[in-house]
Design a protein around this motif. Structure first.
Motif, mmCIF file in Angstrom:
data_model
loop_
_atom_site.group_PDB
_atom_site.id
_atom_site.type_symbol
_atom_site.label_atom_id
_atom_site.label_comp_id
_atom_site.label_asym_id
_atom_site.label_seq_id
_atom_site.Cartn_x
_atom_site.Cartn_y
_atom_site.Cartn_z
ATOM 1 N N THR A 25 17.590 -11.231 10.062
ATOM 2 C CA THR A 25 17.717 -10.078 9.263
ATOM 3 C C THR A 25 16.992 -10.279 7.778
ATOM 4 N N ALA A 26 17.267 -11.310 7.383
ATOM 5 C CA ALA A 26 16.726 -11.893 6.187
ATOM 6 C C ALA A 26 14.989 -11.604 6.087
ATOM 7 N N LEU A 27 14.398 -12.184 7.002
ATOM 8 C CA LEU A 27 13.019 -12.420 7.329
ATOM 9 C C LEU A 27 12.671 -10.987 7.497
ATOM 10 N N THR A 28 12.961 -10.227 8.258
ATOM 11 C CA THR A 28 12.663 -8.792 8.459
ATOM 12 C C THR A 28 12.612 -7.896 7.471
ATOM 13 N N ASP A 29 13.729 -7.915 6.543
ATOM 14 C CA ASP A 29 13.883 -7.283 5.360
ATOM 15 C C ASP A 29 12.745 -7.820 4.356
ATOM 16 N N LEU A 30 12.649 -9.134 4.352
ATOM 17 C CA LEU A 30 11.624 -9.510 3.266
ATOM 18 C C LEU A 30 10.079 -8.973 3.861
ATOM 19 N N THR A 31 9.713 -9.063 4.966
ATOM 20 C CA THR A 31 8.500 -8.779 5.405
ATOM 21 C C THR A 31 8.296 -7.201 5.070
ATOM 22 N N THR A 32 9.501 -6.566 5.265
ATOM 23 C CA THR A 32 9.258 -5.160 4.969
ATOM 24 C C THR A 32 8.941 -4.910 3.469
ATOM 25 N N ARG A 33 9.873 -5.330 2.706
ATOM 26 C CA ARG A 33 9.808 -5.357 1.385
ATOM 27 C C ARG A 33 8.336 -5.837 0.600
ATOM 28 N N ASN A 34 8.093 -7.053 1.257
ATOM 29 C CA ASN A 34 6.713 -7.645 0.851
ATOM 30 C C ASN A 34 5.708 -6.660 1.285
ATOM 31 N N HIS A 35 5.670 -5.847 2.258
ATOM 32 C CA HIS A 35 4.636 -5.144 2.707
ATOM 33 C C HIS A 35 4.680 -3.810 1.684
ATOM 34 N N GLN A 36 5.689 -3.129 1.287
ATOM 35 C CA GLN A 36 6.103 -2.310 0.454
ATOM 36 C C GLN A 36 5.234 -2.789 -0.902
ATOM 37 N N VAL A 37 5.503 -3.844 -1.413
ATOM 38 C CA VAL A 37 4.822 -4.232 -2.741
ATOM 39 C C VAL A 37 3.331 -4.183 -2.557
ATOM 40 N N LEU A 38 3.086 -4.926 -1.725
ATOM 41 C CA LEU A 38 1.546 -5.196 -1.390
ATOM 42 C C LEU A 38 0.744 -3.825 -1.431
ATOM 43 N N GLU A 39 1.405 -2.774 -0.556
ATOM 44 C CA GLU A 39 0.637 -1.346 -0.372
ATOM 45 C C GLU A 39 0.847 -0.630 -1.792
ATOM 46 N N LEU A 40 2.022 -0.941 -2.494
ATOM 47 C CA LEU A 40 1.824 0.060 -3.832
ATOM 48 C C LEU A 40 0.739 -0.616 -4.868
ATOM 49 N N VAL A 41 0.919 -2.017 -4.885
ATOM 50 C CA VAL A 41 -0.211 -2.707 -5.700
ATOM 51 C C VAL A 41 -1.730 -2.144 -5.241
ATOM 52 N N LYS A 42 -1.872 -2.292 -4.235
ATOM 53 C CA LYS A 42 -3.236 -1.772 -3.516
ATOM 54 C C LYS A 42 -3.539 -0.536 -3.683
ATOM 55 N N SER A 43 -2.694 0.240 -4.011
ATOM 56 C CA SER A 43 -2.888 1.822 -4.041
ATOM 57 C C SER A 43 -3.472 2.047 -5.653
ATOM 58 N N TYR A 44 -3.534 1.064 -6.430
ATOM 59 C CA TYR A 44 -4.327 1.157 -7.704
ATOM 60 C C TYR A 44 -5.625 0.293 -7.407
ATOM 61 N N PRO A 45 -6.524 0.602 -6.767
ATOM 62 C CA PRO A 45 -7.922 -0.250 -6.675
ATOM 63 C C PRO A 45 -8.704 -0.367 -7.865
ATOM 64 N N ASP A 46 -8.506 0.714 -8.673
ATOM 65 C CA ASP A 46 -9.707 0.703 -9.623
ATOM 66 C C ASP A 46 -8.762 -0.150 -10.985
ATOM 67 N N ALA A 47 -7.657 -0.535 -10.732
ATOM 68 C CA ALA A 47 -6.912 -0.878 -12.020
ATOM 69 C C ALA A 47 -6.613 -2.321 -11.689
ATOM 70 N N VAL A 48 -6.620 -2.630 -10.374
ATOM 71 C CA VAL A 48 -5.965 -4.313 -9.884
ATOM 72 C C VAL A 48 -7.244 -5.190 -9.500
ATOM 73 N N GLU A 49 -7.578 -6.191 -10.354
ATOM 74 C CA GLU A 49 -8.781 -6.841 -9.957
ATOM 75 C C GLU A 49 -8.540 -7.958 -9.007
ATOM 76 N N LYS A 50 -7.382 -8.565 -8.866
ATOM 77 C CA LYS A 50 -6.747 -9.543 -7.936
ATOM 78 C C LYS A 50 -5.463 -9.542 -7.695
ATOM 79 N N LEU A 51 -5.095 -9.773 -6.657
ATOM 80 C CA LEU A 51 -3.659 -9.714 -5.893
ATOM 81 C C LEU A 51 -3.508 -10.957 -4.935
ATOM 82 N N GLU A 52 -2.733 -11.922 -5.503
ATOM 83 C CA GLU A 52 -2.447 -13.269 -4.729
ATOM 84 C C GLU A 52 -1.069 -13.371 -4.375
ATOM 85 N N THR A 53 -0.805 -13.948 -3.159
ATOM 86 C CA THR A 53 0.566 -14.208 -2.585
ATOM 87 C C THR A 53 0.669 -15.697 -2.992
ATOM 88 N N GLY A 54 1.748 -16.008 -3.679
ATOM 89 C CA GLY A 54 2.096 -17.468 -3.817
ATOM 90 C C GLY A 54 3.042 -17.963 -2.963
#
Length: 231
Positions: free
Chosen positions: A50-79
């Motif tokens: 359950t924790a892993l599934t929720d984390l995957t869903t929220r991580n995807h939401q964050v990445l999609e939100l950040v990528k929705s600003y392609p003209d503003a975001v130069e680099k996106l990295e997962t640590g």
């Protein structure tokens, strides 16, 4: 015919060809060129799946939100990513819950979109946003300008010292870069400003973030020969 004896090297000059050593310094301010934000996504569940599934869903939401600003975001990295069992109190190895975490870093060049993006990220469930940390690029013209000013300052100092002795500079013997560097500003708050996500509701008003001016320092050591002083 015996060879002409070589005159010994005079590293510190002679009475007829004295030398002056000076330090040139410069401090230059410039507007930041990039801003970095740190995003931490969390999920907790009573079982690992359950924790892993929720984390995957929220991580995807964050990445999609950040990528929705392609003209503003130069680099996106997962640590770092982690899924950690939380043990219940007592000696028994009984797992109470699992905590999953993903750390993401985004670098932006368009500051007009920064406040809106930070606000939308902080509005997501169990998501923490830290920053922004303003900075200059390593090849920023601001560094070149600071070095130019430091050299100019060294030449000016050499002239002033020589004039005080009734002399004038003749030639540059040495110019040494003394670790010209950009000193990053302190974070906006300890660990950076933090914006924590909450439950879904109407989108909040975007934060108004003012870029912090950056200061670049440069230092050089220079050595010049000067004319014979009039003492």
């Amino acid at each position: 015919m015996s060879p002409r004896p070589q005159r010994p090297h005079q590293p510190y000059g002679t009475p007829d060809a004295p030398q002056v050593s000076v330090r040139g310094e410069a401090r230059h301010e410039a507007d930041p060129e990039i801003a970095r934000i740190s995003i931490t996504v969390n999920a907790r569940g009573t079982d690992r799946r359950t924790a892993l599934t929720d984390l995957t869903t929220r991580n995807h939401q964050v990445l999609e939100l950040v990528k929705s600003y392609p003209d503003a975001v130069e680099k996106l990295e997962t640590g770092a990513f982690s899924i950690v069992p939380q043990l219940a109190k007592g000696r028994a190895e009984r797992v109470r819950s699992y905590l999953g975490t993903v750390h993401i870093t985004a670098t932006l060049t368009d500051f007009t979109a920064l406040g809106e993006l930070v606000t939308r990220l902080a509005d997501l469930d169990l998501t923490t946003v830290s920053g922004p940390w303003w900075a200059l690029r390593p090849d920023s013209p601001a560094h070149r300008e600071a070095r130019r000013r430091a050299v100019h300052d060294a030449v000016q100092r050499a002239r002033e010292y020589a004039e005080a002795l009734g002399a004038r500079p003749l030639a540059l013997l040495e110019l040494t870069d003394q670790d010209a560097d950009h000193r990053p500003p302190m974070p906006m708050a300890p660990g950076g400003a933090r914006y924590r996500g909450a439950a879904a509701h109407d989108a909040p008003e975007a934060l108004d973030l003012e870029p912090r001016r950056q200061t670049v320092y440069a230092h050089v050591n220079a050595r010049f020969t000067i004319t014979r002083p009039e003492l």
